[in-house]
Write a protein that holds these residues in place. Structure first.
Motif, PDB file in Angstrom:
ATOM      1  N   PRO A 142      60.535  37.522  27.039  1.00 54.24           N
ATOM      2  CA  PRO A 142      61.280  38.769  27.304  1.00 54.24           C
ATOM      3  C   PRO A 142      60.372  39.940  27.693  1.00 54.24           C
ATOM      4  O   PRO A 142      60.675  40.688  28.623  1.00 54.24           O
ATOM      5  CB  PRO A 142      62.012  39.048  25.986  1.00 54.24           C
ATOM      6  CG  PRO A 142      62.069  37.740  25.275  1.00 54.24           C
ATOM      7  CD  PRO A 142      60.832  36.993  25.694  1.00 54.24           C
ATOM      8  N   GLU A 143      59.239  40.083  27.009  1.00 54.86           N
ATOM      9  CA  GLU A 143      58.314  41.172  27.303  1.00 54.86           C
ATOM     10  C   GLU A 143      57.628  40.972  28.654  1.00 54.86           C
ATOM     11  O   GLU A 143      57.469  41.920  29.434  1.00 54.86           O
ATOM     12  CB  GLU A 143      57.265  41.314  26.196  1.00 54.86           C
ATOM     13  CG  GLU A 143      57.806  41.802  24.890  1.00 54.86           C
ATOM     14  CD  GLU A 143      58.343  40.700  23.974  1.00 54.86           C
ATOM     15  OE1 GLU A 143      58.468  39.533  24.413  1.00 54.86           O
ATOM     16  OE2 GLU A 143      58.643  41.015  22.807  1.00 54.86           O
ATOM     17  N   ILE A 144      57.210  39.728  28.915  1.00 54.72           N
ATOM     18  CA  ILE A 144      56.554  39.426  30.193  1.00 54.72           C
ATOM     19  C   ILE A 144      57.532  39.686  31.338  1.00 54.72           C
ATOM     20  O   ILE A 144      57.170  40.286  32.354  1.00 54.72           O
ATOM     21  CB  ILE A 144      56.019  37.978  30.205  1.00 54.72           C
ATOM     22  CG1 ILE A 144      54.884  37.829  29.187  1.00 54.72           C
ATOM     23  CG2 ILE A 144      55.557  37.579  31.603  1.00 54.72           C
ATOM     24  CD1 ILE A 144      54.467  36.379  28.924  1.00 54.72           C
ATOM     25  N   LYS A 145      58.769  39.255  31.155  1.00 56.93           N
ATOM     26  CA  LYS A 145      59.779  39.461  32.192  1.00 56.93           C
ATOM     27  C   LYS A 145      60.022  40.949  32.423  1.00 56.93           C
ATOM     28  O   LYS A 145      60.096  41.407  33.571  1.00 56.93           O
ATOM     29  CB  LYS A 145      61.085  38.763  31.795  1.00 56.93           C
ATOM     30  CG  LYS A 145      62.158  38.855  32.848  1.00 56.93           C
ATOM     31  CD  LYS A 145      63.416  38.102  32.447  1.00 56.93           C
ATOM     32  CE  LYS A 145      64.465  38.245  33.535  1.00 56.93           C
ATOM     33  NZ  LYS A 145      65.716  37.597  33.155  1.00 56.93           N
ATOM     34  N   ALA A 146      60.127  41.717  31.341  1.00 61.02           N
ATOM     35  CA  ALA A 146      60.408  43.156  31.468  1.00 61.02           C
ATOM     36  C   ALA A 146      59.281  43.885  32.207  1.00 61.02           C
ATOM     37  O   ALA A 146      59.541  44.664  33.129  1.00 61.02           O
ATOM     38  CB  ALA A 146      60.638  43.768  30.088  1.00 61.02           C
TER      39      ALA A 146
ATOM     40  N   ARG B 188      53.949  27.453  25.163  1.00 54.70           N
ATOM     41  CA  ARG B 188      54.711  27.975  24.011  1.00 54.70           C
ATOM     42  C   ARG B 188      54.421  29.468  23.800  1.00 54.70           C
ATOM     43  O   ARG B 188      55.309  30.229  23.429  1.00 54.70           O
ATOM     44  CB  ARG B 188      54.387  27.187  22.753  1.00 54.70           C
ATOM     45  CG  ARG B 188      55.047  25.836  22.722  1.00 54.70           C
ATOM     46  CD  ARG B 188      54.920  25.193  21.349  1.00 54.70           C
ATOM     47  NE  ARG B 188      55.592  23.910  21.355  1.00 54.70           N
ATOM     48  CZ  ARG B 188      55.032  22.773  21.000  1.00 54.70           C
ATOM     49  NH1 ARG B 188      53.779  22.754  20.572  1.00 54.70           N
ATOM     50  NH2 ARG B 188      55.706  21.641  21.041  1.00 54.70           N
ATOM     51  N   ILE B 189      53.173  29.868  24.016  1.00 56.12           N
ATOM     52  CA  ILE B 189      52.836  31.290  23.909  1.00 56.12           C
ATOM     53  C   ILE B 189      53.575  32.082  24.978  1.00 56.12           C
ATOM     54  O   ILE B 189      54.185  33.119  24.689  1.00 56.12           O
ATOM     55  CB  ILE B 189      51.309  31.502  24.004  1.00 56.12           C
ATOM     56  CG1 ILE B 189      50.624  30.949  22.745  1.00 56.12           C
ATOM     57  CG2 ILE B 189      50.969  32.983  24.214  1.00 56.12           C
ATOM     58  CD1 ILE B 189      49.115  30.869  22.833  1.00 56.12           C
ATOM     59  N   LEU B 190      53.548  31.606  26.208  1.00 57.39           N
ATOM     60  CA  LEU B 190      54.270  32.291  27.290  1.00 57.39           C
ATOM     61  C   LEU B 190      55.768  32.355  26.981  1.00 57.39           C
ATOM     62  O   LEU B 190      56.416  33.385  27.189  1.00 57.39           O
ATOM     63  CB  LEU B 190      54.030  31.592  28.624  1.00 57.39           C
ATOM     64  CG  LEU B 190      52.613  31.700  29.185  1.00 57.39           C
ATOM     65  CD1 LEU B 190      52.458  30.800  30.414  1.00 57.39           C
ATOM     66  CD2 LEU B 190      52.257  33.140  29.511  1.00 57.39           C
ATOM     67  N   ASP B 191      56.323  31.261  26.439  1.00 57.93           N
ATOM     68  CA  ASP B 191      57.748  31.237  26.090  1.00 57.93           C
ATOM     69  C   ASP B 191      58.065  32.238  24.974  1.00 57.93           C
ATOM     70  O   ASP B 191      59.102  32.900  25.008  1.00 57.93           O
ATOM     71  CB  ASP B 191      58.175  29.835  25.648  1.00 57.93           C
ATOM     72  CG  ASP B 191      58.154  28.815  26.785  1.00 57.93           C
ATOM     73  OD1 ASP B 191      58.082  29.226  27.970  1.00 57.93           O
ATOM     74  OD2 ASP B 191      58.173  27.599  26.474  1.00 57.93           O
TER      75      ASP B 191
ATOM     76  N   VAL C  49      47.234  36.660  27.204  1.00 59.43           N
ATOM     77  CA  VAL C  49      48.097  36.375  28.344  1.00 59.43           C
ATOM     78  C   VAL C  49      47.617  37.268  29.477  1.00 59.43           C
ATOM     79  O   VAL C  49      47.429  38.475  29.285  1.00 59.43           O
ATOM     80  CB  VAL C  49      49.576  36.668  28.014  1.00 59.43           C
ATOM     81  CG1 VAL C  49      50.454  36.499  29.264  1.00 59.43           C
ATOM     82  CG2 VAL C  49      50.067  35.766  26.880  1.00 59.43           C
ATOM     83  N   ARG C  50      47.396  36.667  30.649  1.00 54.30           N
ATOM     84  CA  ARG C  50      47.073  37.432  31.847  1.00 54.30           C
ATOM     85  C   ARG C  50      48.334  37.465  32.708  1.00 54.30           C
ATOM     86  O   ARG C  50      49.002  36.445  32.863  1.00 54.30           O
ATOM     87  CB  ARG C  50      45.939  36.772  32.632  1.00 54.30           C
ATOM     88  CG  ARG C  50      44.664  36.618  31.841  1.00 54.30           C
ATOM     89  CD  ARG C  50      43.541  36.051  32.659  1.00 54.30           C
ATOM     90  NE  ARG C  50      43.903  34.783  33.296  1.00 54.30           N
ATOM     91  CZ  ARG C  50      43.119  34.136  34.164  1.00 54.30           C
ATOM     92  NH1 ARG C  50      41.947  34.636  34.495  1.00 54.30           N
ATOM     93  NH2 ARG C  50      43.501  32.996  34.692  1.00 54.30           N
TER      94      ARG C  50
ATOM     95  N   GLY D 225      56.289  44.506  39.292  1.00 56.54           N
ATOM     96  CA  GLY D 225      56.186  43.584  40.423  1.00 56.54           C
ATOM     97  C   GLY D 225      55.267  42.399  40.186  1.00 56.54           C
ATOM     98  O   GLY D 225      54.807  41.772  41.141  1.00 56.54           O
ATOM     99  N   TYR D 226      55.013  42.060  38.934  1.00 56.64           N
ATOM    100  CA  TYR D 226      54.157  40.919  38.643  1.00 56.64           C
ATOM    101  C   TYR D 226      54.919  39.625  38.904  1.00 56.64           C
ATOM    102  O   TYR D 226      56.121  39.542  38.687  1.00 56.64           O
ATOM    103  CB  TYR D 226      53.651  40.972  37.197  1.00 56.64           C
ATOM    104  CG  TYR D 226      52.909  42.244  36.843  1.00 56.64           C
ATOM    105  CD1 TYR D 226      52.012  42.817  37.733  1.00 56.64           C
ATOM    106  CD2 TYR D 226      53.112  42.872  35.629  1.00 56.64           C
ATOM    107  CE1 TYR D 226      51.328  43.983  37.412  1.00 56.64           C
ATOM    108  CE2 TYR D 226      52.423  44.039  35.297  1.00 56.64           C
ATOM    109  CZ  TYR D 226      51.541  44.587  36.198  1.00 56.64           C
ATOM    110  OH  TYR D 226      50.870  45.734  35.873  1.00 56.64           O
ATOM    111  N   GLN D 227      54.187  38.609  39.344  1.00 53.65           N
ATOM    112  CA  GLN D 227      54.805  37.355  39.743  1.00 53.65           C
ATOM    113  C   GLN D 227      54.355  36.143  38.923  1.00 53.65           C
ATOM    114  O   GLN D 227      54.994  35.109  38.985  1.00 53.65           O
ATOM    115  CB  GLN D 227      54.497  37.078  41.223  1.00 53.65           C
ATOM    116  CG  GLN D 227      54.986  38.149  42.163  1.00 53.65           C
ATOM    117  CD  GLN D 227      56.501  38.250  42.202  1.00 53.65           C
ATOM    118  OE1 GLN D 227      57.185  37.244  42.231  1.00 53.65           O
ATOM    119  NE2 GLN D 227      57.015  39.464  42.174  1.00 53.65           N
ATOM    120  N   ALA D 228      53.254  36.257  38.206  1.00 52.81           N
ATOM    121  CA  ALA D 228      52.714  35.083  37.522  1.00 52.81           C
ATOM    122  C   ALA D 228      52.033  35.487  36.220  1.00 52.81           C
ATOM    123  O   ALA D 228      51.665  36.643  36.029  1.00 52.81           O
ATOM    124  CB  ALA D 228      51.713  34.379  38.435  1.00 52.81           C
TER     125      ALA D 228
END
Length: 172
Positions: free
Chosen positions: A62-66, A55-58, A156-157, A72-75
């Motif tokens: 948008p920020e993690i994706k950006a 839920r935190i990742l969700d 979040v890492r 070039g982060y993948q995980a």
């Protein structure tokens, strides 16, 4: 909001633009993300289930994706450290060993506080992080991570490859 302490002089920098400039001059990325949309039951919650971590990742997708697209982060994953963490003192002792990584070390603080001590171009400096702060320490830069006196953090890492996250210890 984050603040810096320059270790050689103990100067404290609190102005956010000065912090961004100092970190940028040392090739460290700093951003501040809005944590207000984090569900209330996850705020200052350090006993997280796998579902809570998702839920935190969700919530910050948008920020993690950006940043992932830009860098070039993948995980990504979520870690939680607190007084309920088994062997917390041993973990902190390991974290406080100066090291570097072959990849960026990215942390976004969701709850609690964390401190990165980083070897800058001129001196070591401390970056004291609060909820909403994101930092990315570049590859091959000596640093270590610890907690402040509250001894708790949810972060979040974000990384390119888990192999790049293996610490390389500079001093044994």
């Amino acid at each position: 909001m984050a603040y810096l302490i320059l270790q050689s002089t103990q100067e404290r920098i609190e102005n956010q633009q000065d912090i961004k400039n100092y970190l940028e001059n040392n090739n460290v990325i700093y951003e501040h993300w809005d944590t207000s949309r984090l569900p209330e039951h996850l705020q200052e919650n350090y006993a997280l289930t796998d579902e809570d971590k998702q839920r935190i990742l969700d919530a910050f997708e948008p920020e993690i994706k950006a940043i992932s697209e830009r860098r070039g982060y993948q995980a990504s994953d979520v870690i939680s450290l607190s007084e309920t963490t088994p062997d917390l003192d041993q973990l902190l002792n390991n974290f406080q060993r100066e090291h570097h990584h072959t990849d960026d070390e990215v942390r976004f603080v969701v709850s609690g506080n964390g401190v990165f001590v980083i070897q800058g171009q001129e001196q070591f400096f401390e970056v004291h992080l609060t909820p909403g702060d994101l930092i990315s320490v570049p590859p091959n830069v000596r640093h270590y991570f610890t907690l402040d006196t509250s001894r708790k953090v949810v972060a979040v890492r974000i990384f390119v490859d888990e192999a790049g996250w293996v610490p390389v210890y500079d001093k044994e």
